[in-house]
Each structure stands twice: as C-alpha cells, then as structure tokens.
Write an enzyme that holds these catalytic residues in place. Structure first.
Site, PDB file in Angstrom:
ATOM      1  N   GLU A   5      -5.186  -5.039  10.449  1.00 22.21           N
ATOM      2  CA  GLU A   5      -3.969  -4.270  10.541  1.00 22.21           C
ATOM      3  C   GLU A   5      -4.261  -3.500  11.943  1.00 22.21           C
ATOM      4  OE1 GLU A   5      -1.945  -2.733   6.889  1.00 22.21           O
ATOM      5  OE2 GLU A   5      -3.944  -1.620   6.810  1.00 22.21           O
ATOM      6  N   GLY A  56       2.990  -1.123   4.434  1.00 23.78           N
ATOM      7  CA  GLY A  56       3.074   0.230   3.980  1.00 23.78           C
ATOM      8  C   GLY A  56       4.430   0.809   3.747  1.00 23.78           C
ATOM      9  N   GLY A  57       5.083   1.143   4.600  1.00 19.82           N
ATOM     10  CA  GLY A  57       6.538   1.881   4.496  1.00 19.82           C
ATOM     11  C   GLY A  57       7.492   0.936   3.678  1.00 19.82           C
ATOM     12  N   GLU A 104      -6.619   4.474   7.948  1.00 21.64           N
ATOM     13  CA  GLU A 104      -6.521   5.900   8.053  1.00 21.64           C
ATOM     14  C   GLU A 104      -7.740   6.502   7.175  1.00 21.64           C
ATOM     15  OE1 GLU A 104      -2.881   5.353   5.594  1.00 21.64           O
ATOM     16  OE2 GLU A 104      -1.941   4.700   7.598  1.00 21.64           O
ATOM     17  N   HIS A 129      -9.527   1.184   5.111  1.00 17.22           N
ATOM     18  CA  HIS A 129      -7.959   0.947   5.705  1.00 17.22           C
ATOM     19  C   HIS A 129      -8.088   2.001   6.780  1.00 17.22           C
ATOM     20  CE1 HIS A 129      -3.662   2.400   6.472  1.00 17.22           C
ATOM     21  NE2 HIS A 129      -3.442   1.334   5.807  1.00 17.22           N
ATOM     22  N   GLY A 140       2.631   2.262  10.819  1.00 20.10           N
ATOM     23  CA  GLY A 140       3.633   3.152  10.817  1.00 20.10           C
ATOM     24  C   GLY A 140       4.450   3.710  12.107  1.00 20.10           C
ATOM     25  N   ASN A 142       0.773  -1.143   0.122  1.00 20.48           N
ATOM     26  CA  ASN A 142      -0.003  -0.140  -0.030  1.00 20.48           C
ATOM     27  C   ASN A 142       0.893   1.197   0.027  1.00 20.48           C
ATOM     28  OD1 ASN A 142      -1.682   2.138   0.544  1.00 20.48           O
ATOM     29  ND2 ASN A 142      -2.518   1.388   2.497  1.00 20.48           N
ATOM     30  N   TRP A 143       0.920   1.921  -1.118  1.00 23.21           N
ATOM     31  CA  TRP A 143       1.850   3.009  -1.180  1.00 23.21           C
ATOM     32  C   TRP A 143       1.493   4.325  -0.732  1.00 23.21           C
ATOM     33  CZ3 TRP A 143       3.968   2.110  -7.040  1.00 23.21           C
ATOM     34  CH2 TRP A 143       4.495   1.070  -7.261  1.00 23.21           C
ATOM     35  N   LYS A 144       0.030   4.262  -0.197  1.00 23.12           N
ATOM     36  CA  LYS A 144      -0.430   5.504   0.585  1.00 23.12           C
ATOM     37  C   LYS A 144      -0.477   6.661  -0.542  1.00 23.12           C
ATOM     38  CE  LYS A 144       0.174   3.046   4.806  1.00 23.12           C
ATOM     39  NZ  LYS A 144       0.132   3.240   6.218  1.00 23.12           N
ATOM     40  N   SER A 165       3.625  -2.349  10.111  1.00 21.95           N
ATOM     41  CA  SER A 165       5.082  -2.524  10.543  1.00 21.95           C
ATOM     42  C   SER A 165       5.812  -3.808  10.087  1.00 21.95           C
ATOM     43  CB  SER A 165       5.391  -2.120  11.880  1.00 21.95           C
ATOM     44  OG  SER A 165       5.195  -0.729  12.165  1.00 21.95           O
TER      45      SER A 165
END
Ligand code: 13P
Length: 251
Positions: A168, A235-236, A98, A96, A174, A10-12, A214
C-alpha cells in the site's frame, strides 16, 4: 502457480455496529456468489463480535485491524489473538501505514505483532509501502525491502504459507491517486523476488500479495490483471456495498 485471489475491506474507524452488520450481510451475499476467491472484511473492534455473528456460515472471513503480541496482561488498549479467536476472527491487518505513520509503530513492533498472530492462529496481512517523499527520493525498493525483512524476521518457511503481504503506497491511500498498474506490478514483483531470496522460490510463488491504495470499481480489473497482484486491500470503496460488490466481482 495459481494463487487464490483475496479481496479485503479495511473499514478503518468507520461504522456503528448496526451499520457494520448491514454492510457485512451485503458483503456475504457478494462473496457467496464468487466461489473462486476469498473475501475478508475488517470492521472496527467494537463491531467485530456482531459482524462475526452476522456472517457465520457465509463465505466471508472477518479480520481485525491490529493484534497484540501478548496473549493477555497489562496492555491497555490492545486486543490479543485468543480474544479474536473467541469471536471467530480469522485474520489481522498488521503494520498498516496509519499505524506506522500516525501511531508510530515501527518494524520491530510490527514483527512482534506478526508473531503474536501466527502463534495465535490468526492469519496476518503484513502491510508495507513507501511515502511520497521516499518514492521521489528513489527509495521505494529499499523501504519495501526493510519492511519485508524486518516485518518477517524469524518467520519460518512453513509459517510463511499463512502470511499475506499487502503493498500500500502511502501516497495512494485515501487520496484517489492509485498507483498505476505498472508501478504496482513493479513493487509486487520486487517483493515476490525478495521473498524468494528470504525463503524459497516455491514459497514466494505461493504468497498472496495484495495491492491497496484508492482501489475502486473502475481500476480493480486492470490491477487484478497484473501477474503479481493477487488481490486488493480496499479502504473507502469497501464502505459502500455497491462499490465493494463490484470490486469482489473483478473480472
Ligand atoms: P483507500 O482505499 O481508501 O485508499 O485505503 C486503502 C487502505 O488503506 C486499505 O488498508
């Protein structure tokens, strides 16, 4: 039951088109080298068309980071299933944390989006997860149950084969603080048992449940060794070709 692993990035809200295409090409190489698993990347909407074109013919699925429930109309800022079909997008991340916590999407809206995806031939990844306060108040399982029951309301057993669930925990996203493999397995086993109650056991056994929060090259192998963890939503660590490559090649 053998479930095919799915590693999803997920490149957000990161990367320009040019950066996204370069990363997608690298992910396609990683994915082409691992035939026993599926790989998905979800760029921002502005990079979707370029990324779909760049990975055409490669073994990598492209996903959207959200999806509208209507096909078209006066819905400023939304993107519909037919628009995504038009580009060759296969999946969509829905609910998600967010979207839930920053943009106020609730279970009812998330359920509408999920139906919009299924009706529009886009495979949904339904995200669920508790906040730190909910975990500390011992509400994790009841929060997950409500998110699963409401998120999947009205979905038939037959359609459920097309749905992926992603657990998640909000406190692990994150933060560098991954759920332990035991915490993740406990939540996944609970969700699978719940799916067995809502649908049928054989359907629950076939649904892929991803872990997210993470996920890194140094914890992916332990997570994937858990019986109910069928993949990862990253993510990251999905933003760097090298770290995502190592995650795709989990052992
Ligand atoms: P991180 O891997 O950066 O914790 O993000 C997880 C996530 O939100 C994936 O959807």
């Amino acid at each position: 039951m053998q479930r095919r692993p799915l590693i999803a990035g997920n490149w957000k809200m990161h990367l320009t088109q040019k950066e996204a295409v370069a990363l997608a090409q690298s992910v396609a190489e990683s994915s082409n080298a691992c035939l026993d698993r599926d790989v998905m990347i979800a760029p921002s909407f502005t990079s979707l068309a370029a990324v779909c074109a760049a990975v055409q013919g490669a073994r990598v699925l492209v996903g959207a980071q959200n999806i509208a429930w209507e096909k078209e109309g006066a819905f400023t800022g939304e993107i519909s299933a037919p628009m995504l079909n038009d580009l060759g997008v296969a999946m969509a991340i829905i609910g998600h944390s967010e979207r839930r916590h920053i943009f106020g999407e609730d279970n009812a809206m998330i359920n509408r989006r999920l139906h919009g995806a299924l009706q529009g031939r886009i495979l949904p990844i339904l995200c669920i997860g508790e906040t730190l306060a909910e975990r500390e108040a011992a509400k994790t399982l009841s929060v997950l149950e409500a998110q699963v029951r409401h998120g999947l309301a009205g979905v038939s057993g037959e359609r459920m084969h097309q749905v992926v669930v992603a657990y998640e925990p909000v406190w692990a996203i994150g933060t560098g603080r991954t759920a332990t493999k035991e915490q993740a397995q406990e939540a996944h086993a609970f969700v699978r048992q719940l799916l067995g109650e809502i649908f049928e056991k054989n359907i629950a056994m076939a649904v892929r449940i991803l872990y997210g929060g993470s996920v890194k090259p140094d914890n992916i192998d332990d997570l994937m060794a858990q019986p109910d963890i069928d993949g990862a939503l990253v993510g990251g660590a999905a933003l760097k070709a090298e770290s995502f490559d190592r995650i795709v090649r989990f052992q």
